[in-house]
Structure formats: structure tokens, C-alpha cells
Design a protein around this motif. Structure first.
Motif, mmCIF file in Angstrom:
data_model
loop_
_atom_site.group_PDB
_atom_site.id
_atom_site.type_symbol
_atom_site.label_atom_id
_atom_site.label_comp_id
_atom_site.label_asym_id
_atom_site.label_seq_id
_atom_site.Cartn_x
_atom_site.Cartn_y
_atom_site.Cartn_z
ATOM 1 N N GLN A 85 0.812 -1.212 0.000
ATOM 2 C CA GLN A 85 0.000 0.000 0.000
ATOM 3 C C GLN A 85 0.846 1.263 0.000
ATOM 4 O O GLN A 85 0.433 2.303 -0.533
ATOM 5 N N ALA A 86 2.051 1.160 0.560
ATOM 6 C CA ALA A 86 2.958 2.314 0.591
ATOM 7 C C ALA A 86 3.653 2.536 -0.750
ATOM 8 O O ALA A 86 4.417 3.493 -0.901
ATOM 9 N N GLY A 87 3.394 1.675 -1.723
ATOM 10 C CA GLY A 87 3.958 1.861 -3.057
ATOM 11 C C GLY A 87 5.206 1.057 -3.343
ATOM 12 O O GLY A 87 5.833 1.235 -4.397
ATOM 13 N N TYR A 88 5.578 0.156 -2.430
ATOM 14 C CA TYR A 88 6.745 -0.680 -2.662
ATOM 15 C C TYR A 88 6.282 -2.023 -3.228
ATOM 16 O O TYR A 88 5.495 -2.728 -2.594
ATOM 17 N N SER A 89 6.770 -2.364 -4.405
ATOM 18 C CA SER A 89 6.425 -3.639 -5.032
ATOM 19 C C SER A 89 7.681 -4.491 -5.132
ATOM 20 O O SER A 89 8.501 -4.304 -6.038
ATOM 21 N N PRO A 90 7.858 -5.440 -4.193
ATOM 22 C CA PRO A 90 9.077 -6.261 -4.235
ATOM 23 C C PRO A 90 9.262 -6.998 -5.560
ATOM 24 O O PRO A 90 10.393 -7.125 -6.038
#
Length: 672
Positions: A85-90
Motif C-alpha cells: 500500500q505504501a507503493g513498494y512492489s518487491p
């Protein structure tokens, strides 16, 4: 309470206690922020990730509370969702910018190792296997759902009776030509998939490693076994119910990492479409005809496993993150904790004792060395993924195997040393060293048992060595081996007897000594195998030399770490930071030489020189003690992430030093 000044300028005289003498040579102080800037080009990302957890403190596990595995698993799930949700896409990082993927893993390691591993299972293992072993069609089908956690998945390789020996896995995937389906089956109890992360509760699909079997194209009665391949197998429906033919059991509580839902899976004639074969390296058509661009089963197997090296790189990053956190806690505590002292004088900080310095300063130096080595491995991995150059593929495979084994073993031992250096307070759960030790322990086993990985490194070195003497061209990576053997002169008095610090701290001497050690071990191992092979056979000869095999691999890794460390020293332009880095690199190498009897047995180092090296390591530990606080502050692990009352540092040196005893009492429930 103010933290004890660790400069040593006001230290008491040397006494029976071993406290630091006055007038000891000190390194110049430096700005921890300048060192952090040099160490960490992605520090802004770390600050944002850690700020996210500051805003969500409910996601930070409290080891005192003794979370049940169910509670811990739910906490990890919520944390992964907040990260997305914070915009981090591993998965996007893994596919497009691996440096950020591995960096995120290092950051998460000190938040919660279960969270780091859960992310690794979902994105590096499950997602990475689909991306790296499948076709573009597989990528289009699965990518978005894996990335957004709409399709939690598993990496089902390990079986009850087979782990490291992947080629001997027993699970079968037999092609039914009439229905155009694979029939995935567990033939006996030993083939039950075991320790599968995400399986017990969350996983809805799995990359299952199974023996690919097809009807004999010549009409024979037996199936043709093409070895282990990877298949996508659904295991649960959208409601979380297991699918027909799939049996899953929870592996239960573990020594650590109880936020991971490890499970065991048994397949009973589970049918999946033929297209569920991840077919980058091999394909099967509707008639059952098998084809591959790689000409042998061994090459296909090696290519398949070679695509999975990213998991090892991730473990190196996470282990380095844990090492940084542990030594930060231990150094800060040692600088504050006062114990004994000369008569009628104030007590002395325990870091002023030589014994504590000799415990902690080599760990601090190694943490820096492994930080730079992790950067080297990451850069080579990125280049490998970009170029697919065969030589680089082989190098990354060996380096990732060696660094994973060395780093995780070293970190596990260092965790115990840090705990012991913190005395009884290091045993308190609230100070996290015990939890970190328990959670990190398995790093030595998964993604390849360390003993097996080290053997792979030595096997690669032997292959290169034999090629050199067979007239093959030397590679840039290993050319030093022969030159070290031919050029090292153990009996040269200059090398053997020189005890001057100028010489002992000369990078040429240190690098040459570590190269000689590796080359000497390689030479003697080759001779031993050649001698024992005809009499015992290759397998038993290797087993007879196994201790030497492991020592060689560790020596090679240590030489690589030192040379990488040395390049980092040379690249640092700030003079104060550079002097601290140089002292740590010297200590790292000298400690290795001091602890290896081979140098004395070979008369590479005379007894007088060995004594001088021991004196110098003591002196370097004392010098580094004076800058130990800014060195750990440069790791920039904020207090709300470190969460160890005895190791708090005012948010990495950016704020006032806390009264750790007050924090500790508060954590125990006292009103203060």
C-alpha cells in the motif's frame, strides 16, 4: 545518563582488569553521516521504509509478548500489505531493479526476519521461479496477481528425505497424453514436500519441483524420466480450501521464524494442464515429445538451479542486516556499561577492556567487509541478469554460494558473541539478541546447506585450477591462483621476518598472504584428491578430504571479501572515514592470518612476526574502540527499528543519547 566517552583519553592505567591504558593511539573522529553517505546510496529508501513502520508501530513484533505462531503470521501478513500500500512492489524491484529488492530485504531483516523471509518466499522464490523458469505467457498470466499478493504462492522443492540433493527428488509429474495434463503425485512418504513456506495457511499455488516423465517415444513400456523440472500447481481455491488430491499439514512451531507458515504437502494424482510446465529450458508438446535447447539433463538442471541464485543473494543481504543490528546493540551497550576499575577510581566502561575489544572490534570490521562484499555480489548479479554471459553466470553461482555460506555462518557465531558480550542483559528477550539468533539460525540451512554450498565453491576452484594447467586461458577472476603459487616465497626473509607495522599493514602483503593461503590449499587439495582418487574412487576421495574442501572455500571467500574491502577503502575520499575503514580492513585480514596455523607451518611467517601480528591486532582493536560508536551509527538503524533498550542510540546518533537503564526498567514494567 550520558554514554561513556569511548575515546580512551581518560582511561585508567593498565591493571589486572585489562582496562585501557592512557595515551593509546586513537583514530580521528568522523561524522557518522558522512560514513553513512559513503556506505549507502539507497539510504533515502531506507529512511522511508523505516518511517513507514514508525507510523505503524503495531506492526513491529514485541518479543516479550510471546506471540503465538498464528498471531505472528497475521502480523506478517498485515505488514506485507502495508508495504504494498505504501507503493513498494518487491516483485517489480526483483524484475526491474534487483538492487532495490535486495536492499529492501536488508532493511526488513531488522524489522522482523519472518517478514523478510515471507516476502522472499512470495516474491523471490514463488514469483522469481515463475519469472525465471517460465515463458512470457507464464509471466503475463501470473505477474500482476503475484505482485499484488492476490495469488500467494509457495516454492515446493524440499522433500522429507531430500533437501540439498535436488536431483534426487522423488515427486513425479507424468504426462497423460490423452487428457493433455500432468499428473503430479507423491509416490511415498519420503517425497512429501516439507518446510514449504506459505503452504500451511496462505498459499494458493506452488512451484512444484518434480521428475518430468513422458511415455517412451519408441513405444516402450517404461516412462522416460527427464529429471527434475518446475510446474505450477494450484493447491487451494479462492476461499482457501485445499483442492482435490492436495493434503497440507502445518509444520508447527520452529526454533525461530514462527511468522512463516511452513507446511508439508502431499499430492495424490493432482492434474494440471500441460502448459503449467515452466518451460524456459524444456518443453513437451501434445504428443509427449520432449525438447530442450540444452543438450544434456545435467546442463538443464544446472541452468534451472542457476536461475535461483537470487535467493542466496537475498540471504546474504538479510544476514548482513542482522549482523549490523547485533553489533550496534553490543557496541552501544559496551560503551555505556561500567564494571570494575582501579582502586578508588570510577568504574570503567566494558569496551575499555581488551577482552571486549578483541571480541567486538573484529565483528564490527567484518560487518563492514561483508557490507561491501554484499554490494559486489549484488552488482555482479545485476550484470549477470542483464548480459546472461556464461562466465559471469558461473562466477555469480560460485560467489553467491560462498558468500551465503560464509556470511550466514559468521553472523550466527557473531550473534552469540554479541549476546555474551552484553552479559545477562543480552539474555533478556527484550534486547532481541536471542530472538535474532533463533530466527537467523536457519539461514545456514535454507537456500542450500552451507556445507554443501562450500563444496560447490571448492569444486569450481578445482575445475578452474585444472583448466589452467591443461593450457586453458586464465579468467580474470581466478588468475591469481597460479601466480600466487609461482610467486610466493615463504622463506624470503623480508616476507617471513619483517615485523614493522608499516609492512604488516601494507595491503600488498595482506592480499598476497590471503591469496597464498587460497592457492596453497587448492594445490594441496588437488594433490590429495589425485593421490586418493585411484585407490578410493572419486566420491570417497572427496569425502576423505572434506574438511580441507571446506577450509579452501572459506579461505577463497575471505580473500574476496578483503580485496573488496580494500577497493572500498581506496574509493573513500573523506580522510577520517578512510582511516577508519583502512584500520578495519587491516584488522580483518590480520585476524585471519593470525588464526591460521598454515602460515607458521609453511614458514611464511616467523614466530617473531606472528607475535608482532598479535600485538598489532590488539592495537587496532584499541584504536577502533575510539570510533566504535560513529561506526555503528553509520549503519543508521533507528531506535524504533532496533528496539533493544540496551542498544538505543538516540536514533542512530541523530538525537540525544537515551538513558538505557531507564528504558530497560520501563520495558520490565517499573515506574521510573
Amino acid at each position: 545518563m550520558e554514554r561513556q566517552d569511548c575515546s580512551g583519553s581518560q582511561g585508567p592505567p593498565q591493571g589486572r582488569s585489562g582496562a585501557q591504558p592512557r595515551g593509546i593511539k586513537q583514530l580521528p573522529r568522523f561524522d557518522a553521516g558522512v560514513m553513512e553517505t559513503y556506505l549507502d546510496e539507497l539510504r533515502d529508501m531506507k529512511a522511508k521504509v523505516y518511517q513507514m513502520f514508525r507510523e505503524h508501530p503495531e506492526l513491529l513484533p514485541n518479543v516479550e509478548e510471546g506471540l503465538s505462531k498464528e498471531e505472528h503470521r497475521e502480523l506478517v501478513r498485515r505488514s506485507l500489505k502495508v508495504i504494498l500500500q505504501a507503493g513498494y512492489s518487491p516483485l517489480d524491484f526483483l524484475a526491474r531493479d534487483p538492487r532495490k529488492y535486495f536492499y529492501l530485504g536488508e532493511c526488513l531483516a531488522m524489522v522482523d526476519l519472518s517478514l523478510m523471509v515471507k516476502s522472499g518466499v512470495q516474491y523471490s522464490l514463488w514469483g522469481g521461479s515463475v519469472l525465471n523458469l517460465g515463458s512470457e505467457a507464464h509471466r503475463r498470466r501470473y505477474y500482476d496477481d503475484i505482485a499484488q499478493l492476490r495469488l500467494p504462492g509457495c516454492f515446493a522443492m524440499t522433500e522429507l528425505k531430500h533437501g540439498s540433493n535436488v536431483a534426487a527428488l522423488q515427486t513425479e509429474a507424468v504426462l497423460d497424453v490423452l487428457s493433455d495434463e500432468w499428473v503430479v503425485h507423491t509416490p511415498d512418504e519420503g517425497a512429501i514436500k516439507w518446510w514449504i513456506g506459505n503452504a500451511a495457511e496462505d498459499g494458493r499455488a506452488a512451484t512444484v519441483f518434480a521428475r518430468l516423465k513422458v511415455p517412451d517415444p519408441n513405444g516402450g513400456p517404461k516412462l522416460v524420466d527427464h529429471g527434475v523440472h518446475a510446474f505450477v500447481v494450484p493447491i487451494r481455491d479462492a476461499n482457501g480450501s485445499t483442492l482435490p488430491g492436495v493434503e497440507i499439514r502445518d509444520c508447527g512451531y520452529k526454533v525461530g521464524l514462527n511468522g512463516i507458515d511452513n507446511g508439508a504437502i502431499r499430492f495424490t494424482h493432482v492434474r494440471v494442464p500441460r502448459g503449467n510446465l515452466l518451460d524456459r529450458f524444456a518443453s513437451v508438446d501434445k504428443s509427449g515429445r520432449y525438447s530442450s535447447p540444452l543438450t544434456s539433463q545435467a546442463r538443464r538442471f544446472a541452468a534451472t538451479l542457476g536461475e535461483l541464485t537470487g535467493g542466496r543473494v537475498g540471504l546474504v543481504a538479510g544476514s548482513v542486516g542482522v549482523l549490523k543490528g547485533a553489533i550496534t546493540i553490543a557496541v552501544r551497550y559496551a560503551c555505556l556499561r561500567q564494571q570494575f576499575g582501579p582502586p578508588d577510581c570510577p568504574e570503567v566502561a566494558i569496551i575499555d577492556y581488551q577482552s571486549t575489544q578483541l571480541r567486538l572490534m573484529p565483528i564490527l570490521a567484518t560487518a563492514y567487509g561483508l557490507h561491501f562484499a554484499r554490494g559486489l555480489l549484488t552488482d555482479k548479479y545485476v550484470d549477470m541478469k542483464r548480459t546472461r554471459e556464461p562466465r559471469l553466470v558461473e562466477e555469480v553461482h560460485a560467489l553467491s554460494a560462498g558468500l551465503k555460506a560464509y556470511t550466514t555462518s559468521y553472523t550466527q557465531a557473531a550473534l552469540s558473541t554479541c549476546r555474551e558480550a552484553c552479559g545477562g542483559h543480552g539474555y533478556a528477550a527484550v534486547n532481541r539478541l536471542g530472538a535474532l539468533r533463533s530466527d537467523h539460525d536457519i539461514f545456514q540451512t535454507f537456500e542450500g546447506d552451507n556445507t554443501v554450498l562450500l563444496q560447490q565453491v571448492s569444486a569450481m576452484l578445482l575445475k578452474e585450477y585444472r583448466q589452467q594447467f591443461a593450457g586453458a586461458p586464465l579468467t580474470a577472476t581466478y588468475h591469481y591462483l597460479r601466480s600466487a603459487l609461482l610467486g610466493a616465497l615463504p622463506n624470503n626473509p623480508l616476507v617471513t621476518h619483517d615485523t614493522e607495522p608499516r609492512h604488516l599493514r601494507d595491503p600488498v602483503f595482506l592480499a598476497k598472504a590471503l591469496e597464498y593461503r587460497t592457492a596453497r590449499m587448492l594445490f594441496t587439495l588437488s594433490l590429495r584428491l589425485r593421490k586418493a582418487g585411484p585407490r578410493l574412487g572419486a566420491f570417497h576421495a572427496w569425502n576423505k578430504c572434506l574438511e580441507h574442501v571446506l577450509d579452501l572455500a572459506n579461505a577463497y571467500v575471505e580473500s574476496v571479501v578483503y580485496k573488496t574491502f580494500l577497493r572500498a577503502v581506496e574509493g573513500c575520499v573523506d580522510p577520517e572515514c578512510r582511516r577508519a575503514l583502512k584500520a578495519m580492513s587491516d584488522l580483518f585480514a590480520l585476524r585471519l592470518i593470525e588464526n591460521d596455523m598454515m602460515f607458521r607451518n609453511d614458514e611464511y611467517i616467523a614466530p617473531s612476526k606472528a607475535k608482532a601480528i598479535s600485538r598489532l591486532t590488539v592495537s587496532l582493536c584499541s584504536e577502533l574502540r575510539g570510533v566504535a560508536l560513529p561506526l555503528v551509527d553509520a549503519f543508521a538503524i533507528p531506535d524504533h527499528i532496533l528496539r533493544a533498550p540496551i542498544g538505543l542510540g538516540g536514533n542512530g546518533g541523530t538525537g540525544p543519547q537515551p538513558d538505557i537503564y531507564k528504558e530497560y526498567l520501563h520495558a520490565a514494567g517499573f515506574e521510573v
